[in-house]
Enzyme design. Structure first.
Site, PDB file in Angstrom:
ATOM      1  N   GLU A 130      17.867  -0.713 -56.752  1.00  0.00           N
ATOM      2  CA  GLU A 130      18.708   0.406 -56.410  1.00  0.00           C
ATOM      3  C   GLU A 130      18.445   1.272 -55.167  1.00  0.00           C
ATOM      4  O   GLU A 130      18.096   2.371 -55.401  1.00  0.00           O
ATOM      5  CB  GLU A 130      18.710   1.273 -57.612  1.00  0.00           C
ATOM      6  CG  GLU A 130      19.019   0.749 -59.212  1.00  0.00           C
ATOM      7  CD  GLU A 130      18.970   1.713 -60.097  1.00  0.00           C
ATOM      8  OE1 GLU A 130      18.459   2.670 -59.902  1.00  0.00           O
ATOM      9  OE2 GLU A 130      19.415   1.599 -61.217  1.00  0.00           O
ATOM     10  N   GLY A 165      18.645   3.315 -52.083  1.00  0.00           N
ATOM     11  CA  GLY A 165      19.758   3.892 -51.176  1.00  0.00           C
ATOM     12  C   GLY A 165      19.217   4.333 -49.954  1.00  0.00           C
ATOM     13  O   GLY A 165      19.869   4.153 -48.846  1.00  0.00           O
ATOM     14  N   CYS A 188      22.280  32.470 -41.306  1.00  0.00           N
ATOM     15  CA  CYS A 188      21.680  33.341 -41.432  1.00  0.00           C
ATOM     16  C   CYS A 188      20.507  33.366 -42.605  1.00  0.00           C
ATOM     17  O   CYS A 188      20.442  34.156 -43.503  1.00  0.00           O
ATOM     18  CB  CYS A 188      22.581  34.608 -41.912  1.00  0.00           C
ATOM     19  SG  CYS A 188      24.081  34.655 -40.632  1.00  0.00           S
ATOM     20  N   GLU A 189      19.535  32.521 -42.129  1.00  0.00           N
ATOM     21  CA  GLU A 189      18.370  32.287 -43.147  1.00  0.00           C
ATOM     22  C   GLU A 189      17.331  31.902 -41.996  1.00  0.00           C
ATOM     23  O   GLU A 189      17.365  30.828 -41.489  1.00  0.00           O
ATOM     24  CB  GLU A 189      18.594  31.236 -44.046  1.00  0.00           C
ATOM     25  CG  GLU A 189      19.513  31.793 -45.154  1.00  0.00           C
ATOM     26  CD  GLU A 189      19.383  31.192 -46.679  1.00  0.00           C
ATOM     27  OE1 GLU A 189      18.343  30.491 -46.770  1.00  0.00           O
ATOM     28  OE2 GLU A 189      20.392  30.828 -47.213  1.00  0.00           O
TER      29      GLU A 189
HETATM   30  N1  LLP Z   1      17.727   5.179 -58.639  1.00  0.00           N
HETATM   31  C1  LLP Z   1      17.647   6.318 -59.123  1.00  0.00           C
HETATM   32  C2  LLP Z   1      17.780   6.366 -60.658  1.00  0.00           C
HETATM   33  C3  LLP Z   1      17.518   7.438 -58.406  1.00  0.00           C
HETATM   34  O1  LLP Z   1      17.247   8.665 -59.125  1.00  0.00           O
HETATM   35  C4  LLP Z   1      17.328   7.014 -56.853  1.00  0.00           C
HETATM   36  C5  LLP Z   1      17.202   8.489 -55.853  1.00  0.00           C
HETATM   37  C6  LLP Z   1      17.594   5.915 -56.351  1.00  0.00           C
HETATM   38  C7  LLP Z   1      17.790   4.786 -57.102  1.00  0.00           C
HETATM   39  C8  LLP Z   1      17.512   5.702 -54.818  1.00  0.00           C
HETATM   40  O2  LLP Z   1      16.486   6.044 -54.289  1.00  0.00           O
HETATM   41  P1  LLP Z   1      16.153   5.826 -52.751  1.00  0.00           P
HETATM   42  O3  LLP Z   1      16.123   4.462 -52.569  1.00  0.00           O
HETATM   43  O4  LLP Z   1      16.996   6.285 -51.991  1.00  0.00           O
HETATM   44  O5  LLP Z   1      14.634   6.432 -52.485  1.00  0.00           O
HETATM   45  N2  LLP Z   1      17.566  14.129 -51.996  1.00  0.00           N
HETATM   46  C9  LLP Z   1      16.149  13.373 -51.585  1.00  0.00           C
HETATM   47  C10 LLP Z   1      16.091  12.077 -52.529  1.00  0.00           C
HETATM   48  C11 LLP Z   1      16.629  12.125 -53.744  1.00  0.00           C
HETATM   49  C12 LLP Z   1      16.478  10.906 -54.562  1.00  0.00           C
HETATM   50  C13 LLP Z   1      17.110  10.998 -55.826  1.00  0.00           C
HETATM   51  N3  LLP Z   1      17.043   9.630 -56.618  1.00  0.00           N
HETATM   52  C14 LLP Z   1      15.816  13.342 -50.116  1.00  0.00           C
HETATM   53  O6  LLP Z   1      16.903  13.869 -49.178  1.00  0.00           O
HETATM   54  O7  LLP Z   1      15.005  13.037 -49.857  1.00  0.00           O
END
Ligand code: LLP
Length: 421
Positions: free
Chosen positions: A275, A277, A346-347
């Site tokens: 998975e 992202g 404004c932060e």
């Molecule tokens: N699968 C699950 C169950 C997850 O919780 C996540 C990310 C992914 C896959 C994807 O992970 P990746 O390959 O993208 O690392 N907003 C934060 C990142 C939060 C990730 C949450 N879960 C940031 O900007 O660094």
């Protein structure tokens, strides 16, 4: 590698000069490269070649319909974490049997949506959730395919806010309890156990925590099989990190990650799901912003941009580093000077970088934040009544606005006035 390069002194997205897009859509905006998105998806797909597998893009990283459609047409499945994301996947043409549903708190309504539209599997996070999935499946007269997300208690060695695989984190069930939880699942007639799920965190820059977690999953697979469970699928989550500071970071490559997966789990003959992202979308996107003012402070100069923390929250939220580069290539040897690079909100937290060396910049100059394709637009808000910024997709020499900037009227008219006012 990405497709944002200087050509003839101007930063391009594939074959399109970024300054042209800025003229057409105004700043700030997000821009994505089709070629980079597809390249990153294929790197994972190829890394798992030779094993039965599905790359399920974690759309939480960037979920614009045009991005989803680009990846879906290349064959990607999707990992979703809400009913809304599920509906996005379906709207982009992803068949239900390529959608996995993750997330710690799926509601009965969300479960119903997915079971009605078709789902590859739910990654179950707790026994109470398992019972609700069972109840909704029985009510609909269907069988819900599930895996249980196990928490392997490993240190992902990443930022505390995005580590998920330690026992103190809210995610999954403790791996030691898995045999009882799988026995419980097997006793529920609306469920069919198809495998095991694990995800230990995000922006991992070392393979060892993955190896440790996957080895524990391998052991658990054999143990559960010995107890009569049909473990045929392993969902290994996402989390592989990307280089944010190009000059000094080299996280493991997808091909190395794939080899490690085959090494730790290949002997089990399971279908593998991953998975990712961030690695697919992160370096496939930039945020482009304009310098509004250059302000001299006490001992430091501030570059005040028209982009702010509400548009890209990662520096304020995780102290994240993003490379910031001028859209017009600086002349070779030009002297750099340190700036604090800030937005107009404004932060004090609305600070993208402190004492960052940049070539001299003037009001009106454009800058691009690199590695902003993942967890950029999706985490934006309209704080300070700043409109959500547009998203643009480039493909070769073409570009299209894939989400418009809302007008102020649209924003204001989303509110309604009670009749007593
Ligand atoms: N699968 C699950 C169950 C997850 O919780 C996540 C990310 C992914 C896959 C994807 O992970 P990746 O390959 O993208 O690392 N907003 C934060 C990142 C939060 C990730 C949450 N879960 C940031 O900007 O660094």
């Amino acid at each position: 590698m990405d497709h944002f390069l200087y050509r003839d002194g101007a930063l391009h997205a594939e074959d399109v000069p970024i300054a042209h897009i800025a003229e057409a859509v105004g700043t700030p905006f997000y821009i994505y490269s089709t070629a980079t998105l597809l390249r990153h998806y294929r790197l994972f797909d190829e890394a798992l070649a030779g094993t039965d597998h599905l790359v399920c893009y974690a759309m939480k990283a960037a979920s614009n319909q045009a991005i989803l459609k680009t990846l879906a047409q290349a064959g990607a499945g999707m990992d979703v974490v809400s009913g809304g994301e599920y509906l996005r996947a379906k709207a982009a043409g992803v068949p239900g049997d390529k959608i996995v549903f993750s997330g710690v708190g799926k509601t009965a309504e969300e479960i119903r949506t997915a079971l009605t539209g078709g789902i590859r599997q739910f990654n179950v996070e707790s026994e109470p959730e398992m019972e609700v999935i069972n109840a909704v499946a029985l009510e609909l007269g269907v069988i819900a395919p599930i895996t249980v997300r196990v928490n392997p208690d490993v240190d992902a060695k990443t930022h505390a806010k995005i580590a998920t695989g330690k026992s103190e984190n809210k995610f999954g069930i403790p791996i030691a309890r898995a045999p009882q939880v799988y026995a419980h699942a097997a006793s529920l007639p609306g469920l069919k156990v198809v495998g095991i799920d694990v995800h230990i965190g995000s922006q991992l820059t070392d393979l060892e925590p993955f190896r440790l977690a996957y080895s524990k999953v391998a052991e658990l697979t054999e143990q559960l099989r010995a107890q009569g469970h049909d473990i045929r699928r392993l969902d290994l989550g996402g989390g592989l990190g990307i280089p944010y500071a190009r000059s000094n970071e080299a996280p493991p490559l997808p091909v190395e990650y794939g080899a490690m997966i085959k090494e730790t789990l290949g002997h089990l003959g399971c279908e593998i799901e991953i998975e990712p992202g961030r690695l697919i979308a992160g370096n496939a996107g930039l945020m482009v912003s304009k310098v509004i003012y250059v302000k001299s402070g006490e001992g430091r100069d501030f570059l005040i941009l028209d982009g702010a923390m509400n548009d890209l929250i990662r520096p304020a939220m995780y102290d994240a580093y993003h490379d910031i580069v001028p859209v017009i290539e600086p002349a070779p040897g030009v002297e750099q000077r340190p700036y604090d690079i800030v937005g107009p909100v404004c932060e004090t937290g609305d600070t993208f970088a402190k004492q960052r060396n940049m070539p001299p910049l003037r009001p009106g100059d454009l800058v691009a934040f690199r590695s902003a394709g993942a967890y950029g637009a999706v985490m934006a808000s309209e704080y300070n009544t700043r409109p959500l910024i547009p998203e643009v997709l480039v493909n070769g020499d073409q570009f299209a606005v894939i989400r418009e900037r809302p007008t102020f009227d649209e924003i204001i008219n989303r509110d309604t006035i009670p009749e007593w006012l």
